[in-house]
Design a protein around this motif. Structure first.
Motif, PDB file in Angstrom:
ATOM      1  N   LEU A  44       0.847  -1.119   0.242  1.00  9.13           N
ATOM      2  CA  LEU A  44       0.189  -0.154   0.242  1.00  9.13           C
ATOM      3  C   LEU A  44       0.869   1.386   0.110  1.00  9.13           C
ATOM      4  O   LEU A  44       1.697   1.404   1.081  1.00  9.13           O
ATOM      5  N   GLY A  45       0.905   1.994  -0.902  1.00  5.33           N
ATOM      6  CA  GLY A  45       1.525   3.244  -1.115  1.00  5.33           C
ATOM      7  C   GLY A  45       0.621   4.435  -0.636  1.00  5.33           C
ATOM      8  O   GLY A  45      -0.439   4.431  -0.530  1.00  5.33           O
ATOM      9  N   VAL A  90       5.789   4.700  -6.108  1.00  2.00           N
ATOM     10  CA  VAL A  90       5.046   5.898  -5.740  1.00  2.00           C
ATOM     11  C   VAL A  90       5.345   6.339  -4.154  1.00  2.00           C
ATOM     12  O   VAL A  90       4.992   7.329  -3.930  1.00  2.00           O
ATOM     13  N   GLY A  91       5.714   5.423  -3.405  1.00  2.00           N
ATOM     14  CA  GLY A  91       6.389   5.853  -2.024  1.00  2.00           C
ATOM     15  C   GLY A  91       5.522   5.327  -1.089  1.00  2.00           C
ATOM     16  O   GLY A  91       4.383   5.367  -1.122  1.00  2.00           O
ATOM     17  N   PRO A  92       6.197   4.961  -0.009  1.00  2.00           N
ATOM     18  CA  PRO A  92       5.455   4.441   1.332  1.00  2.00           C
ATOM     19  C   PRO A  92       5.139   5.435   2.296  1.00  2.00           C
ATOM     20  O   PRO A  92       4.730   5.155   3.401  1.00  2.00           O
ATOM     21  N   SER A  93       5.544   6.817   1.940  1.00  2.00           N
ATOM     22  CA  SER A  93       5.198   7.842   2.937  1.00  2.00           C
ATOM     23  C   SER A  93       5.404   9.050   2.375  1.00  2.00           C
ATOM     24  O   SER A  93       5.544   9.382   1.060  1.00  2.00           O
TER      25      SER A  93
ATOM     26  N   VAL B  90       7.692  10.494  -9.416  1.00  2.00           N
ATOM     27  CA  VAL B  90       9.051  11.236  -8.839  1.00  2.00           C
ATOM     28  C   VAL B  90       8.513  11.670  -7.530  1.00  2.00           C
ATOM     29  O   VAL B  90       9.414  11.751  -6.508  1.00  2.00           O
ATOM     30  N   GLY B  91       7.300  11.918  -7.290  1.00  2.00           N
ATOM     31  CA  GLY B  91       7.050  12.282  -6.052  1.00  2.00           C
ATOM     32  C   GLY B  91       6.550  13.841  -5.807  1.00  2.00           C
ATOM     33  O   GLY B  91       7.281  14.722  -6.583  1.00  2.00           O
TER      34      GLY B  91
ATOM     35  N   THR C  47      14.157   3.288   0.133  1.00  2.00           N
ATOM     36  CA  THR C  47      12.842   2.924   0.298  1.00  2.00           C
ATOM     37  C   THR C  47      12.407   2.172   1.349  1.00  2.00           C
ATOM     38  O   THR C  47      13.415   1.457   2.195  1.00  2.00           O
ATOM     39  N   VAL C  48      11.307   1.731   1.566  1.00  2.00           N
ATOM     40  CA  VAL C  48      10.923   0.854   2.715  1.00  2.00           C
ATOM     41  C   VAL C  48       9.967  -0.386   1.917  1.00  2.00           C
ATOM     42  O   VAL C  48       9.194   0.199   0.999  1.00  2.00           O
TER      43      VAL C  48
END
Lengths: 134, 134, 134
Positions: A44-45, A90-93, B90-91, C47-48
């Protein structure tokens, strides 16, 4: 730290969590500072993107599926390597700016949990940091 | 929160915003802490990458265009679904370390606004948090 | 700011840095707040993701290699434009929640340095912010 609970309804889904996050910031009493939002799940991102036309979300999820499809050629045997990869893309945080007691967002922005291996019950972890005096 | 105003010149562009961000940190008086940088736009992202050879930026923008091309098959009717997708890849935000009154960056690093649907006038939102005593 | 030193062993590698980061947070004495983790390198991301099955890491690195291959068609002459692009996709920094004196992570999560142009000696920069009283 505060825990926000959400429920997702399909394997891939963008869930708008802006309103509950704004409520958490209001309850925290923080006037100026930062909000950290973190997914404790590896499939989950989190992202910020357009909240006006729901077709944007369909295009985003559809194109991510094309870039990182489910595939029997992955070695991880749970058939969700694509989900793990999408989370790191997409990133975790997220870290968002808090001012005047509210998360600051552009006109067309919403904060989204991006489900990549649902449907599931999920948690979103939230931390506020900053000053309480207005 | 402070607002940085920038102008982009093409549809896709990487604009080095390191110098104005360092100036904002100096003016804030923060000696040790964090800098949060946030895009209030759904088609403008933020990243940190190489500031030496401009060919790196051409390769980055060119490869992102190949991975996520503009396409009539997207459902969103503004012809910029590719831009929205690139922002989530990219965020939309960055958190950077502040120490000794300056953003800490590696030798070859610059902070970049990544324009994916320009040219436009854009804002970058900035929040500093930390201690003022050196 | 604290510097964590790591050594990577191959061109592409995911190195679990959770334990040294937890040790840094313990030593900082911060009970509740945020941890900012930053790569000072333009070819090393953060990353995580899942820390249980090592096949997830193989699938992640393998699929990123397929999406962004090394290629003579890139203009940057150091043969590592792919590495720069991958860093902006997975991200150059992370912000994580600290509570009860520890980084808060889900059951299956680890924090990873993602090497995209190794093997090399690398630094990870870390900043803690928050309150020391439990």
């Amino acid at each position: 730290m505060t825990v926000l609970e959400i429920v997702t309804r399909s394997r891939e889904e963008m869930l708008d969590i802006t309103a509950p996050l704004q409520a958490l910031v209001r309850e925290s009493g923080i006037q100026s500072g930062l909000l950290a939002v973190q997914s404790p799940h590896t499939t989950l991102g989190l992202t910020v993107n357009e909240n006006a036309d729901p077709d944007v979300q369909k295009d985003m999820l559809g194109h991510l599926r094309a870039l990182v499809p489910q595939s029997p050629s992955f070695q991880h045997r749970e058939d969700n390597s694509d989900s793990h990869i999408k989370v790191s893309l997409v990133g975790p945080s997220l870290t968002l700016i808090v001012e005047n007691g509210a998360i600051q967002l552009g006109t067309w922005q919403g904060v989204y949990a991006m489900e990549f291996d649902g449907p599931r019950r999920r948690e979103i972890w939230v931390q506020t940091i900053g000053t309480r005096t207005p």
